[in-house]
Design an enzyme around this catalytic site. Structure first.
Site, PDB file in Angstrom:
ATOM      1  N   HIS A  82      46.157  68.209  62.404  1.00 45.99           N
ATOM      2  CA  HIS A  82      46.524  68.873  61.159  1.00 45.99           C
ATOM      3  C   HIS A  82      45.814  68.266  59.950  1.00 45.99           C
ATOM      4  O   HIS A  82      45.636  68.927  58.933  1.00 45.99           O
ATOM      5  CB  HIS A  82      48.046  68.858  60.968  1.00 45.99           C
ATOM      6  CG  HIS A  82      48.738  69.857  61.823  1.00 45.99           C
ATOM      7  ND1 HIS A  82      49.952  70.427  61.499  1.00 45.99           N
ATOM      8  CD2 HIS A  82      48.400  70.408  63.019  1.00 45.99           C
ATOM      9  CE1 HIS A  82      50.325  71.276  62.450  1.00 45.99           C
ATOM     10  NE2 HIS A  82      49.399  71.269  63.391  1.00 45.99           N
ATOM     11  N   GLY A  88      39.550  68.958  55.889  1.00 46.63           N
ATOM     12  CA  GLY A  88      38.802  67.908  56.568  1.00 46.63           C
ATOM     13  C   GLY A  88      39.619  66.661  56.869  1.00 46.63           C
ATOM     14  O   GLY A  88      40.755  66.517  56.421  1.00 46.63           O
ATOM     15  N   ASP A  90      40.602  63.734  55.932  1.00 46.65           N
ATOM     16  CA  ASP A  90      40.596  62.941  54.697  1.00 46.65           C
ATOM     17  C   ASP A  90      41.973  62.370  54.375  1.00 46.65           C
ATOM     18  O   ASP A  90      42.225  61.939  53.260  1.00 46.65           O
ATOM     19  CB  ASP A  90      40.129  63.804  53.524  1.00 46.65           C
ATOM     20  CG  ASP A  90      41.132  64.901  53.186  1.00 46.65           C
ATOM     21  OD1 ASP A  90      42.020  65.201  54.030  1.00 46.65           O
ATOM     22  OD2 ASP A  90      41.061  65.462  52.077  1.00 46.65           O
ATOM     23  N   GLU A 101      50.450  69.157  51.505  1.00 44.14           N
ATOM     24  CA  GLU A 101      50.402  69.694  52.875  1.00 44.14           C
ATOM     25  C   GLU A 101      51.624  69.277  53.688  1.00 44.14           C
ATOM     26  O   GLU A 101      52.135  70.033  54.510  1.00 44.14           O
ATOM     27  CB  GLU A 101      49.155  69.166  53.600  1.00 44.14           C
ATOM     28  CG  GLU A 101      47.850  69.689  53.068  1.00 44.14           C
ATOM     29  CD  GLU A 101      46.653  68.939  53.656  1.00 44.14           C
ATOM     30  OE1 GLU A 101      46.737  68.424  54.783  1.00 44.14           O
ATOM     31  OE2 GLU A 101      45.611  68.870  52.973  1.00 44.14           O
ATOM     32  N   HIS A 208      48.094  69.060  74.350  1.00 49.76           N
ATOM     33  CA  HIS A 208      49.434  69.495  74.742  1.00 49.76           C
ATOM     34  C   HIS A 208      49.834  68.970  76.122  1.00 49.76           C
ATOM     35  O   HIS A 208      50.846  69.393  76.667  1.00 49.76           O
ATOM     36  CB  HIS A 208      49.536  71.027  74.685  1.00 49.76           C
ATOM     37  CG  HIS A 208      49.492  71.573  73.283  1.00 49.76           C
ATOM     38  ND1 HIS A 208      49.455  72.917  73.000  1.00 49.76           N
ATOM     39  CD2 HIS A 208      49.486  70.943  72.080  1.00 49.76           C
ATOM     40  CE1 HIS A 208      49.420  73.089  71.679  1.00 49.76           C
ATOM     41  NE2 HIS A 208      49.431  71.911  71.102  1.00 49.76           N
ATOM     42  N   ASP A 263      47.351  63.285  80.832  1.00 50.44           N
ATOM     43  CA  ASP A 263      46.660  63.532  82.105  1.00 50.44           C
ATOM     44  C   ASP A 263      46.215  64.996  82.147  1.00 50.44           C
ATOM     45  O   ASP A 263      46.497  65.757  81.219  1.00 50.44           O
ATOM     46  CB  ASP A 263      47.607  63.191  83.279  1.00 50.44           C
ATOM     47  CG  ASP A 263      48.858  64.057  83.274  1.00 50.44           C
ATOM     48  OD1 ASP A 263      48.920  65.061  82.514  1.00 50.44           O
ATOM     49  OD2 ASP A 263      49.798  63.754  84.024  1.00 50.44           O
TER      50      ASP A 263
HETATM   51  C1  HEM Z   1      44.908  75.627  69.805  1.00 52.02           C
HETATM   52  C2  HEM Z   1      45.809  75.874  68.895  1.00 52.02           C
HETATM   53  C3  HEM Z   1      47.082  75.100  68.747  1.00 52.02           C
HETATM   54  C4  HEM Z   1      48.298  75.631  68.491  1.00 52.02           C
HETATM   55  C5  HEM Z   1      48.609  77.096  68.274  1.00 52.02           C
HETATM   56  C6  HEM Z   1      49.243  74.548  68.454  1.00 52.02           C
HETATM   57  C7  HEM Z   1      50.588  74.691  68.204  1.00 52.02           C
HETATM   58  C8  HEM Z   1      51.530  73.717  68.410  1.00 52.02           C
HETATM   59  C9  HEM Z   1      52.943  73.893  68.242  1.00 52.02           C
HETATM   60  C10 HEM Z   1      53.627  75.164  67.757  1.00 52.02           C
HETATM   61  C11 HEM Z   1      53.530  72.721  68.578  1.00 52.02           C
HETATM   62  C12 HEM Z   1      55.030  72.434  68.549  1.00 52.02           C
HETATM   63  C13 HEM Z   1      55.342  71.461  67.446  1.00 52.02           C
HETATM   64  C14 HEM Z   1      56.418  71.888  66.500  1.00 52.02           C
HETATM   65  O1  HEM Z   1      56.434  73.055  66.075  1.00 52.02           O
HETATM   66  O2  HEM Z   1      57.242  71.031  66.159  1.00 52.02           O
HETATM   67  C15 HEM Z   1      52.492  71.803  68.936  1.00 52.02           C
HETATM   68  C16 HEM Z   1      52.695  70.512  69.346  1.00 52.02           C
HETATM   69  C17 HEM Z   1      51.680  69.598  69.543  1.00 52.02           C
HETATM   70  N1  HEM Z   1      50.342  69.807  69.290  1.00 52.02           N
HETATM   71 FE1  HEM Z   1      49.453  71.590  69.060  1.00 52.02          FE
HETATM   72  N2  HEM Z   1      48.590  73.381  68.691  1.00 52.02           N
HETATM   73  C18 HEM Z   1      47.260  73.658  68.868  1.00 52.02           C
HETATM   74  C19 HEM Z   1      46.250  72.728  69.064  1.00 52.02           C
HETATM   75  C20 HEM Z   1      46.441  71.366  69.056  1.00 52.02           C
HETATM   76  C21 HEM Z   1      45.388  70.388  68.963  1.00 52.02           C
HETATM   77  C22 HEM Z   1      43.901  70.723  68.808  1.00 52.02           C
HETATM   78  C23 HEM Z   1      45.974  69.162  69.011  1.00 52.02           C
HETATM   79  C24 HEM Z   1      45.358  67.796  68.925  1.00 52.02           C
HETATM   80  C25 HEM Z   1      44.109  67.527  69.225  1.00 52.02           C
HETATM   81  C26 HEM Z   1      47.405  69.393  69.166  1.00 52.02           C
HETATM   82  C27 HEM Z   1      48.343  68.410  69.344  1.00 52.02           C
HETATM   83  C28 HEM Z   1      49.682  68.645  69.538  1.00 52.02           C
HETATM   84  C29 HEM Z   1      50.615  67.649  70.026  1.00 52.02           C
HETATM   85  C30 HEM Z   1      50.270  66.248  70.498  1.00 52.02           C
HETATM   86  C31 HEM Z   1      51.871  68.249  70.019  1.00 52.02           C
HETATM   87  C32 HEM Z   1      53.215  67.613  70.401  1.00 52.02           C
HETATM   88  C33 HEM Z   1      53.846  67.068  69.148  1.00 52.02           C
HETATM   89  C34 HEM Z   1      55.131  66.309  69.351  1.00 52.02           C
HETATM   90  O3  HEM Z   1      55.682  66.284  70.440  1.00 52.02           O
HETATM   91  O4  HEM Z   1      55.589  65.722  68.362  1.00 52.02           O
HETATM   92  N3  HEM Z   1      47.644  70.726  69.149  1.00 52.02           N
HETATM   93  N4  HEM Z   1      51.281  72.430  68.817  1.00 52.02           N
END
Ligand code: HEM
Ligand SMILES: *[C@@H]1O[C@H](CO)[C@@H](O)[C@H](O)[C@H]1NC(C)=O
Length: 333
Positions: A82, A88, A90, A101, A208, A263
């Site tokens: 995020h 960017g 930053d 943000e 994820h 993993d």
């Molecule tokens: C491809 C599009 C992506 C979408 C639509 C997306 C969306 C989401 C959503 C809705 C959550 C649930 C978190 C919440 O609402 O509280 C989540 C969790 C998470 N996302 Fe993504 N995400 C994306 C890509 C990424 C990327 C690129 C990364 C990091 C490189 C990332 C890392 C994470 C992590 C680690 C969690 C778990 C957070 C936690 O358990 O606290 N996500 N994501």
């Protein structure tokens, strides 16, 4: 941990060369900000002379935080995402204030324990070398360390980012950030805006493999009749139990079937119709992303992920004399 591949002088030469190629007048302003997504100004081992222990200090601090609370790892990894996708890499995501943000709806789910861990790491590194290491670099080091701590492999993090002084609530939303109900065409657009490819989309989505998502981010898939046909029936039944409708949107569900461990399981799950979010499962349905889902089911994922994180970490960075080195992680100087 930090490699010594790019001596500072060489990095300076490179940025000059790149700037010349791009036709930027960097002869008069060699330290100008780069908001191009180019690599200019970042180098591995950036703090080798100014704060030689910086990366060890961050790692040790992260290890302590992670040992106290495992949500630190997914939390920090998501903060890195995020941060980079909004204005960017930053550290604008860390700034506190009513209209920053951090107050945006999209950032409500970011983990408090992860912000605390980053705060602790920055304080620790500033104790050794006051005013040297940027908050933006701490985020990227800590994201790498989070992956290692959760069972993945580390990677060399190019550093030298500087901290932004601007953070706007309205920028932390679409089209900068994707939504969980997006499918590949929209996801590709969001990633392409940041200079990232279809392969980057698939590999970075592999984040994820750790962490959780609340029911409200995917229960639209369950509420239709029949349910989303890309869901394996047994998985749909399991999710219906975990998210009894209505009004249980806040319940947290594992993003993959081994959500504490970094993993390749995320891809194995998707290949069997067990991707949690529409954005996850749709990667299997599009010709531009399907192959990469299959090819990341093995150990290749570990190194692919590090490479993609390095690519992400270069989005619109501030370098040279742009921005500042923030004293407190959550406030501009
Ligand atoms: C491809 C599009 C992506 C979408 C639509 C997306 C969306 C989401 C959503 C809705 C959550 C649930 C978190 C919440 O609402 O509280 C989540 C969790 C998470 N996302 Fe993504 N995400 C994306 C890509 C990424 C990327 C690129 C990364 C990091 C490189 C990332 C890392 C994470 C992590 C680690 C969690 C778990 C957070 C936690 O358990 O606290 N996500 N994501
Ligand atoms: C996702 O859901 C939001 C809120 O319900 C909606 O406004 C948006 O149009 C949806 N996007 C897609 C790609 O389905």
């Amino acid at each position: 941990m930090a490699s010594a591949k790019y001596p500072t002088s060489r990095a300076a030469l490179w940025s000059l060369l790149i700037a010349l190629v791009l036709g930027v007048s960097s002869l008069t302003a060699p330290a100008a900000a780069t908001r191009t997504g180019a690599t200019a100004g970042l180098s591995c081992g950036f703090y080798r002379h100014s704060c030689p222990d910086a990366e060890n200090i961050v790692y040790n601090s992260m290890q302590q935080s992670y040992n106290q609370n495992k949500v630190v790892a997914p939390g920090v990894l998501r903060i890195a995402f995020h941060d980079c996708f909004v204005r960017g890499c930053d550290a604008s995501v860390l700034l506190l204030g009513p209209d920053t943000e951090r107050s945006a709806l999209f950032n409500k789910g970011l983990q408090a324990a992860a912000f605390d861990a980053l705060d602790a790491a920055k304080i620790a590194v500033d104790k050794a070398c006051p005013g040297v290491v940027s908050a933006a670099d701490v985020i990227q080091f800590a994201a790498r360390d989070s992956v290692k701590l959760a069972g993945g492999l580390g990677w060399d993090v190019p550093a030298g980012r500087r901290d932004g002084r601007v953070s706007r609530i309205e920028e932390a939303s679409t089209p900068n950030l994707p939504t969980p109900n997006m499918t590949v065409p929209d996801l590709l657009e969001v990633f392409a805006r940041k200079g990232l490819s279809a392969n980057d989309l698939v590999v970075l989505s592999g984040a994820h493999t750790i962490g959780h998502a609340p029911c409200l981010t995917f229960d639209n898939r369950l509420q239709t009749s029949p349910v989303d046909p890309t869901l394996a029936p047994s998985f749909a039944a399991q999710l219906k139990k975990q998210c009894p409708a209505p009004n249980n949107g806040a319940t947290q569900v594992d993003l993959d079937s081994t959500a504490m461990t970094f993993d390749p399981q995320y891809y194995k799950d998707i290949a069997r119709g067990r991707g949690l979010l529409t954005s996850d499962q749709s990667l299997l349905a599009d010709g531009r992303t399907k192959r990469a889902v299959y090819s990341n089911r093995g150990t290749e994922f570990y190194t692919n992920f590090g490479k993609a994180m390095v690519t992400m970490s270069k989005i619109e960075v501030l370098t040279g004399s742009a921005g500042e080195i923030r004293r407190h992680i959550a406030y501009v100087n």
